[in-house]
Design an enzyme around this catalytic site. Sequence first.
Site, PDB file in Angstrom:
ATOM      1  N   THR A  72       0.858  -1.184   0.000  1.00  0.00           N
ATOM      2  CA  THR A  72       0.000   0.000   0.000  1.00  0.00           C
ATOM      3  C   THR A  72       0.895   1.235   0.000  1.00  0.00           C
ATOM      4  O   THR A  72       2.125   1.127   0.114  1.00  0.00           O
ATOM      5  CB  THR A  72      -0.920   0.001   1.240  1.00  0.00           C
ATOM      6  OG1 THR A  72      -1.815   1.097   1.147  1.00  0.00           O
ATOM      7  CG2 THR A  72      -0.107   0.165   2.513  1.00  0.00           C
ATOM      8  N   ALA A 120      -4.914  -6.075   6.189  1.00  0.00           N
ATOM      9  CA  ALA A 120      -6.189  -5.358   6.106  1.00  0.00           C
ATOM     10  C   ALA A 120      -7.096  -5.712   7.277  1.00  0.00           C
ATOM     11  O   ALA A 120      -7.729  -4.829   7.875  1.00  0.00           O
ATOM     12  CB  ALA A 120      -6.879  -5.672   4.780  1.00  0.00           C
TER      13      ALA A 120
END
Length: 314
Positions: A72, A120
């Site tokens: 990310t 996540a």
Amino acid sequence: MALEFVSGMNRIPFMRRFDDLQTEWQLQQIRDATSNFENPYALMAPPFERPAENLPKILARCGIEMNFDHGTTTLGFKYQGGVILCADSRATSGQYIGSQTMKKIVELNDYMLGTLAGGAADCVYWDRVLAKECRLHQLRFRKRMTVDTAARIICNISTEYKGMGLVMGMMLAGYDDEGAKLIYVDSEGMRTHGHVFSVGSGSPYALGVLDTGYRYDLTDQEAYDLARRAIYHATSKDAYSGGIVRLYHINALGWKNISNTDCSELHDTYYCGGESGPRRDPECGTKAGQEKPCFSGWTKRKLPEDVQAKLAMV
């Protein structure tokens, strides 16, 4: 049978039916697995010691391949107008792109935001727990939770689950009685204040742009442009980052979602070297082929005419 119920003999283990024992065992397993519904800080731990260290060994012995790769790009910086947070929206599992619309900036309350980087499930779960704690704090004490208190809660959680496989790198940004705050907390229990942070697999590329163009006296528009430009350059070079670039601004009035822009649109804005003919950049007015460095407030440098002639011949 009625006499057994009246006398209580049916509650003695050796008098109970096997399916009753099986059902009770299953219910107990469900209670253990969902214990976090009653106490969100109590998660069911793996049935072996040091999961982060021993799980790869167990998988290797069983011949099972399980990759926990993730990527990310998130960034945040403080400037004279408050705090800027910006992030992409791509969620990956190794080479597989799971989602292009992941929301990596979470609204904790009207004056505080948190970012997601790492696993996540870990980040989303603990951000939700933190959002609940922020609301309960406001109801109990009639005032907002400070950014330092929120960071301390996440730091204590990370320390408690250290070595259990928790993967989390979180930025907490907000505005409280002491002014604008930007704090980084990770799964190793580290908590640090700062002016510029970038977290994730694309952070080296984003930090390169931030190191070049950051200064504390940026205007709002220059800060927005710098954040979007940094995330764009990270997504163009890091395969694990992409999707929608979300930009937030936090000041004394609270947080505001400035923009949600697709990376392809930013490519048309910030890339000036295409072969499709002269294209004018709406941000700076440059045409395709002209030099455009990757920071706000840049100054145009002209090449010598003989060099331009040689480049034109090539």
